[in-house]
Scaffold this motif. Structure first.
Motif, mmCIF file in Angstrom:
data_model
loop_
_atom_site.group_PDB
_atom_site.id
_atom_site.type_symbol
_atom_site.label_atom_id
_atom_site.label_comp_id
_atom_site.label_asym_id
_atom_site.label_seq_id
_atom_site.Cartn_x
_atom_site.Cartn_y
_atom_site.Cartn_z
ATOM 1 N N ALA A 26 0.838 -1.210 0.000
ATOM 2 C CA ALA A 26 0.000 0.000 0.000
ATOM 3 C C ALA A 26 0.868 1.253 0.000
ATOM 4 N N LEU A 53 -1.298 6.442 6.231
ATOM 5 C CA LEU A 53 -1.770 5.292 5.456
ATOM 6 C C LEU A 53 -1.238 3.993 6.045
ATOM 7 N N VAL A 57 -3.616 0.918 7.427
ATOM 8 C CA VAL A 57 -3.569 -0.421 6.832
ATOM 9 C C VAL A 57 -3.080 -1.428 7.870
ATOM 10 N N SER A 60 -5.952 -2.351 10.095
ATOM 11 C CA SER A 60 -6.881 -3.274 9.425
ATOM 12 C C SER A 60 -6.321 -4.685 9.380
ATOM 13 N N VAL A 71 -8.347 -5.702 2.481
ATOM 14 C CA VAL A 71 -8.326 -4.289 2.857
ATOM 15 C C VAL A 71 -8.340 -3.522 1.540
ATOM 16 N N THR A 72 -9.181 -2.504 1.465
ATOM 17 C CA THR A 72 -9.253 -1.705 0.248
ATOM 18 C C THR A 72 -8.818 -0.282 0.554
ATOM 19 N N VAL A 73 -7.924 0.241 -0.281
ATOM 20 C CA VAL A 73 -7.487 1.629 -0.167
ATOM 21 C C VAL A 73 -7.974 2.356 -1.416
ATOM 22 N N VAL A 86 -9.187 3.904 3.909
ATOM 23 C CA VAL A 86 -8.858 2.499 4.133
ATOM 24 C C VAL A 86 -10.133 1.828 4.641
ATOM 25 N N ASP A 88 -12.233 -1.806 5.694
ATOM 26 C CA ASP A 88 -12.251 -3.225 6.031
ATOM 27 C C ASP A 88 -13.655 -3.577 6.507
ATOM 28 N N SER A 146 -14.896 2.612 6.696
ATOM 29 C CA SER A 146 -13.798 3.259 5.994
ATOM 30 C C SER A 146 -13.319 4.420 6.845
#
Length: 153
Positions: A26, A53, A57, A60, A71-73, A86, A88, A146
């Motif tokens: 990430a 960041l 992360v 998460s 995990v989505t950024v 971020v 989850d 988020s």
């Protein structure tokens, strides 16, 4: 009269497995995107943004992996703004706030303790020091969240 906010021209979404190696991925992806978008690695917001960041992360990966295999950024940027979130699927909703003394702290209540508290305090402090904002958005079904960071450039 309502002021219309222009959409940010640069966008990217990164989905990673909830594993420790994803923190580095990430961070490296963020560095690459910022360079592609013309944001200098020497800009005063870049190093703090990378630390923020990394903390999000890491939280998460450490605390949500049992509920969230990914995990989505999400990223967006314009000439004067950087936004990243971020996401989850862990249902815990942390609170990021300013303490009564005016300093910022990550207030964590409930089951999450220890490193998450320190990491969220770091996130809140860095975000505030850059005159940015940190907001927690709950998923519509309550099963995830988020944490969205907005920083001026």
């Amino acid at each position: 009269m309502t002021r219309r906010i222009a959409p940010l021209p640069h966008r990217h979404v990164l989905t990673l497995p909830a594993r420790p190696a994803s923190v580095r991925t990430a961070r490296e992806t963020t560095q690459q995107l910022l360079a592609e978008w013309g944001i200098s690695p020497h800009h005063p917001a870049v190093d703090p943004a990378l630390l923020i960041l990394s903390e999000l992360v890491t939280n998460s990966v450490r605390h949500a992996a049992s509920h969230s295999p990914h995990v989505t950024v999400s990223y967006a940027a314009g000439y004067d703004t950087l936004v990243f979130a971020v996401h989850d699927r862990h249902p815990y909703q942390p609170t990021l706030r300013t303490t009564p003394t005016g300093t910022t702290a990550g207030a964590v209540t409930g089951a999450a303790t220890g490193g998450a508290t320190t990491g969220l305090a770091t996130v809140a402090e860095l975000t505030s020091s850059l005159a940015g904002s940190a907001v927690v958005h709950q998923d519509g079904d309550g099963g995830g969240k988020s944490i969205c960071i907005t920083l001026p450039l």
